[in-house]
Design a protein around this motif. Structure first.
Motif, mmCIF file in Angstrom:
data_model
loop_
_atom_site.group_PDB
_atom_site.id
_atom_site.type_symbol
_atom_site.label_atom_id
_atom_site.label_comp_id
_atom_site.label_asym_id
_atom_site.label_seq_id
_atom_site.Cartn_x
_atom_site.Cartn_y
_atom_site.Cartn_z
ATOM 1 N N HIS B 65 54.857 65.372 -7.966
ATOM 2 C CA HIS B 65 54.750 65.641 -6.536
ATOM 3 C C HIS B 65 53.387 66.249 -6.206
ATOM 4 O O HIS B 65 52.699 65.824 -5.269
ATOM 5 C CB HIS B 65 55.870 66.598 -6.131
ATOM 6 N N ALA B 66 53.000 67.224 -7.005
ATOM 7 C CA ALA B 66 51.719 67.888 -6.764
ATOM 8 C C ALA B 66 50.565 66.906 -6.930
ATOM 9 O O ALA B 66 49.622 66.899 -6.141
ATOM 10 C CB ALA B 66 51.556 69.062 -7.731
ATOM 11 N N MET B 67 50.665 66.044 -7.954
ATOM 12 C CA MET B 67 49.605 65.072 -8.178
ATOM 13 C C MET B 67 49.495 64.111 -6.999
ATOM 14 O O MET B 67 48.415 63.749 -6.547
ATOM 15 C CB MET B 67 49.870 64.271 -9.471
ATOM 16 N N LEU B 68 50.658 63.716 -6.468
ATOM 17 C CA LEU B 68 50.695 62.743 -5.378
ATOM 18 C C LEU B 68 50.082 63.329 -4.107
ATOM 19 O O LEU B 68 49.387 62.648 -3.357
ATOM 20 C CB LEU B 68 52.153 62.345 -5.125
ATOM 21 N N SER B 69 50.352 64.613 -3.862
ATOM 22 C CA SER B 69 49.907 65.208 -2.604
ATOM 23 C C SER B 69 48.492 65.788 -2.723
ATOM 24 O O SER B 69 48.015 66.421 -1.796
ATOM 25 C CB SER B 69 50.890 66.296 -2.171
ATOM 26 N N VAL B 86 58.903 65.746 2.902
ATOM 27 C CA VAL B 86 59.786 64.587 2.995
ATOM 28 C C VAL B 86 58.984 63.291 2.808
ATOM 29 O O VAL B 86 59.434 62.357 2.148
ATOM 30 C CB VAL B 86 60.512 64.591 4.357
ATOM 31 N N PHE B 87 57.772 63.284 3.342
ATOM 32 C CA PHE B 87 56.921 62.100 3.230
ATOM 33 C C PHE B 87 56.692 61.739 1.765
ATOM 34 O O PHE B 87 56.926 60.610 1.338
ATOM 35 C CB PHE B 87 55.576 62.370 3.937
ATOM 36 N N TYR B 88 56.283 62.736 0.975
ATOM 37 C CA TYR B 88 56.021 62.457 -0.435
ATOM 38 C C TYR B 88 57.310 62.137 -1.178
ATOM 39 O O TYR B 88 57.337 61.299 -2.086
ATOM 40 C CB TYR B 88 55.286 63.630 -1.091
ATOM 41 N N GLN B 123 51.241 56.281 -11.067
ATOM 42 C CA GLN B 123 51.122 57.627 -11.592
ATOM 43 C C GLN B 123 52.302 57.952 -12.493
ATOM 44 O O GLN B 123 52.166 58.535 -13.560
ATOM 45 C CB GLN B 123 51.110 58.551 -10.377
ATOM 46 N N HIS B 124 53.520 57.528 -12.046
ATOM 47 C CA HIS B 124 54.728 57.806 -12.803
ATOM 48 C C HIS B 124 54.632 57.149 -14.165
ATOM 49 O O HIS B 124 54.974 57.761 -15.180
ATOM 50 C CB HIS B 124 55.939 57.291 -12.035
ATOM 51 N N GLN B 125 54.155 55.897 -14.136
ATOM 52 C CA GLN B 125 54.023 55.159 -15.394
ATOM 53 C C GLN B 125 53.112 55.903 -16.363
ATOM 54 O O GLN B 125 53.462 56.134 -17.518
ATOM 55 C CB GLN B 125 53.448 53.761 -15.072
ATOM 56 N N ILE B 126 51.950 56.325 -15.830
ATOM 57 C CA ILE B 126 50.968 57.021 -16.671
ATOM 58 C C ILE B 126 51.543 58.337 -17.188
ATOM 59 O O ILE B 126 51.471 58.658 -18.371
ATOM 60 C CB ILE B 126 49.670 57.290 -15.870
ATOM 61 N N PHE B 127 52.148 59.051 -16.262
ATOM 62 C CA PHE B 127 52.684 60.374 -16.591
ATOM 63 C C PHE B 127 53.703 60.263 -17.717
ATOM 64 O O PHE B 127 53.665 60.990 -18.705
ATOM 65 C CB PHE B 127 53.325 60.963 -15.336
ATOM 66 N N LEU B 128 54.619 59.296 -17.529
ATOM 67 C CA LEU B 128 55.693 59.135 -18.500
ATOM 68 C C LEU B 128 55.134 58.737 -19.860
ATOM 69 O O LEU B 128 55.514 59.293 -20.894
ATOM 70 C CB LEU B 128 56.659 58.063 -18.002
ATOM 71 N N THR B 129 54.211 57.777 -19.837
ATOM 72 C CA THR B 129 53.625 57.312 -21.094
ATOM 73 C C THR B 129 52.942 58.475 -21.800
ATOM 74 O O THR B 129 53.103 58.675 -23.012
ATOM 75 C CB THR B 129 52.597 56.201 -20.825
#
Lengths: 270, 470
Positions: B65-69, B86-88, B123-129
């Motif tokens: 969340h922090a990375m996205l915002s 809510v947007f994020y 981002q999720h993909q990278i983070f998880l990997t």
């Protein structure tokens, strides 16, 4: 009939002449449920003398001791058959109230068991429940007398109202002897009274037994052959629930007739 | 995906254990036995990676969340902060292929939303990997490190025991911290309450009507928060409960431990323990629906027979009264008292009973003069524990004692207790800045202190009592 004859014989040949018989047990069988613990034990204990019961663990000597004051009644499933006379009166009758018997037959246990009360209240316990003392001063007299007889008075006179559990092991054992004496019994039973004590405390208790026997009939269970030899006038050897041999202590220790007794006292079995 | 890694880790730990053990066995007899050496390797292979995964599982969402915002488009940055949240959230939901929350309509920002969703997916993909890669690296690294350390004279047992004691310390610390947290929150809220209502007025005031303070035109009147009627009600109900529970519990304990035959003990004791297993809410409606009406009918009947002012009073006795709640609570406490007392009486050494019986004392003299005095401190402690349970009990009084705060010692009146008031104050819609709600914390803190004191006293007494025989 046969049995009675044997007993009479035993009386005639084994007792010192001067001692009248206090306890006379005849044909005692004890059962714990299905299991028989004592087989046809007949023995006579003289008054004003110490009778020692010796034998290996589990041979039934404590069981026999507990027959004399009917403490076996408190064990569920325990049955005692036979005749136990104290002053020629059978005390093993169902009709006889063990509570009355136990005020005549005091008992000292293996582990000192003073009540968690003061020294004074420990000794005063028996006289109180039996209503021996009509006044406080009379009760104090009984307590003092009993403690003196037990050889404890000098050590506790200034702290009678402190807890009895605070005394040393040997003192505790003398306290419970004083407690037993306080109800003025005729017989004192002692179930390995020194097994939890050090040699010095043991010596004191043995000395005490020697004094007490001038007034009481004492029966003691002991594991120490030396103790039996030191304190008793008569000795009975139990083995596997049977009385093997009984006689004067001197005779048993110097000239046992049964080989099993011989083996036990010389340390070859037990 | 993370779960698969967890399964893999478990498999790896088994493998590490086996390999470590085999190496230790092959090396011959050393300082620690082979299973300790294996356990040491397994711990190093699993624990660091496991901790990392735990952190990812717990905080991963927030980190993403922090990375996205981090680089918000101007149009989004202008939104109020809760709308941004809510947007994020919606962006991440879209990325995961789930429905958006629909709390706000982000119609004009649809383009931004889609962009952020795409960014989130990448981002999720990278983070998880990265997380999984790091976990695997840690696991393998830990394994390699520990495995290379294994030598016959390596003190693996001491290390493993160190890990285990660390775990034990962590668990107990958690328990203690939780307790401290509860007490602190209680104390903090109670402090806020005492800022608006003086502690003196609370502890010594005789009028309790917190509802008054709810009216907007009225400031909390001090008199409305006098807790004395609640304490009195609690005390009254507790007293009635103990009058029922103490003798019955104690006598049944004496019967069970001294008189009961083995077979009857085997039946009665479990039955009493069944009583202890009944949920208090069941006792509650037993009180409200069975005992209450019986008592009312009885007292109304007595009232009808006697007549006069007393009769009139008895005629209008209700179902709900201190007596009903107290009696039923007493019934609830019977097994508690009896089973504790039974244990304590059984702990009195048999040698004391023998000693007394051998003096020619009867069984009842022995119990009265030797067993009970010896057990007394423990029995007192059992009673104190029962009292603190009675004070803290809620359901029965809620259902059977009433709600009216009356300062009375008449067991036929409705009373209310501290616990009942806490329940009423904290059910329904809450405003956590009004004294009405905060009063619950004041009551809770008082209750806590009282039961804590009772328990401490009881524990002290029990300890002292234990020393006597051991």
């Amino acid at each position: 009939m046969q049995m009675t004859k044997n007993v009479t014989l035993a009386r005639a040949e084994a007792l010192p002449d001067h001692a009248p018989i206090k306890i006379n047990a005849m044909g005692i069988n004890v059962f714990y449920g299905e299991k028989q613990a004592l087989f046809d034990v007949s023995i006579a204990c003289p008054d004003r003398a110490v009778t020692a019961l010796i034998g290996p663990s589990g041979c039934g000597k404590s069981t026999f001791l507990r027959c004399i004051n009917r403490m076996n009644d408190t064990i569920v499933g325990c049955r005692v058959d036979g005749r136990i006379e104290i002053d020629n009166e059978d005390v093993n009758l169902k009709s006889l109230d063990p509570v009355v018997l136990r005020s005549r037959v005091g008992m000292v246990f293996q582990k000192p068991n003073p009540f968690p009360k003061s020294i004074f209240d420990n000794v005063a316990y028996g006289p109180k429940i039996h209503g021996f003392a009509s006044s406080k001063s009379e009760l104090e007299g009984i307590v003092e007398h009993s403690l003196k007889k037990a050889g404890l008075w000098g050590e506790v006179a200034d702290r009678l109202h402190q807890p009895g559990t605070g005394l040393s092991g040997g003192q505790q054992q003398r306290l419970v002897i004083a407690r037993a004496i306080a109800v003025n019994p005729e017989v004192i039973l002692m179930d390995e009274p020194c097994s939890a004590l050090d040699p010095i405390a043991t010596a004191k208790i043995e000395e005490l037994m020697d004094e007490l026997r001038e007034q009481y009939c004492i029966v003691i269970v002991t594991h120490s052959m030396a103790q039996a030899a030191r304190v008793s006038q008569r000795t009975a050897f139990f083995h596997l629930g049977r009385l093997v041999e009984a006689g004067t202590t001197e005779a048993i220790f110097t000239n046992p007739t049964d080989p099993r007794t011989q083996d036990y006292i010389t340390g070859r079995s037990g | 995906m993370v779960w698969i890694v967890l399964v893999l880790l478990t498999a790896l730990s088994a493998l590490a254990y086996g390999l470590g053990r085999r190496k230790a066995k092959a090396a011959g007899k050393g300082h620690s036995r082979p299973n300790y050496q294996g356990a040491y390797v397994a711990l190093w292979a699993v624990v660091p990676a496991g901790l990392l995964l735990a952190v990812v599982l717990v905080f991963g969402g927030r980190i993403e969340h922090a990375m996205l915002s981090a680089d918000a488009p101007a149009a989004v940055a202008e939104l109020p902060s809760e709308q941004q949240e809510v947007f994020y959230g919606d962006a991440r939901a879209l990325a995961a292929g789930k429905a958006t929350s629909g709390t706000y309509d982000f119609g004009p920002l649809k383009a931004h939303l889609d962009a952020k969703a795409a960014q989130s997916a990448r981002q999720h993909q990278i983070f998880l990997t990265a997380a999984i890669g790091l976990a695997i690296a840690l696991a393998l690294g830990g394994f390699a490190l520990a495995f290379s350390r294994l030598k016959p004279d390596f003190r693996a047992r001491n290390r493993v025991e160190g890990w285990v004691s660390g775990l034990l310390i962590a668990c107990s610390t958690l328990a203690v911290l939780t307790t401290i947290g509860i007490v602190a929150s209680l104390a903090f809220e109670a402090f806020r309450f005492f800022q608006s209502v003086s502690p003196l007025a609370f502890l010594f005031g005789t009028e309790w009507s917190p509802q008054i303070a709810m009216r907007t035109d009225q400031v909390a009147a001090d008199g409305a928060f006098g807790a004395v009627p609640l304490f009195a009600g609690t005390f009254l109900v507790m007293l009635i409960a103990m009058i029922v529970a103490a003798p019955i519990g104690l006598y049944s304990a004496i019967y069970l431990s001294e008189y009961a035959h083995k077979t009857s003990r085997g039946v009665i004791k479990p039955l009493l323990e069944v009583l202890a297993g009944i949920p208090t809410v069941v006792y509650g409606f037993f009180a409200a629906l069975t005992v209450g009406p019986i008592f009312r009918a009885f007292f109304n009947w007595v009232g009808a027979q006697t007549g006069g002012p007393l009769g009139d009073y008895l005629m209008q006795v209700q179902n709900q009264m201190a007596l009903t709640a107290g009696v039923v609570m007493g019934i609830m406490l019977i097994p508690f008292v009896s089973s504790l007392s039974d244990d304590i009486i059984n702990a009195v050494p048999q040698s004391l009973r023998d000693g007394s019986l051998a003096m020619g004392a009867t069984k009842s003299e022995t119990i009265k003069n030797v067993v009970l005095p010896a057990a007394l401190p423990g029995v007192m402690a059992a009673m104190l524990l029962a009292v603190s349970r009675a004070i803290g009990e809620t359901m029965i009084v809620t259902m059977a004692a009433g709600l009216q705060a009356k300062l009375t010692l008449n067991p036929l009146e409705t009373v209310t207790t501290v616990t009942v008031q806490i329940v009423t104050l904290l059910t329904g819609d809450q405003e956590f800045d009004s004294p009405k709600t905060l009063a619950a914390f004041g009551l809770g803190l008082t209750l806590f202190l009282v039961t804590l004191t009772l328990n401490v006293i009881a524990m002290r007494v029990v300890q002292k009592y234990r020393e006597q025989y051991d």
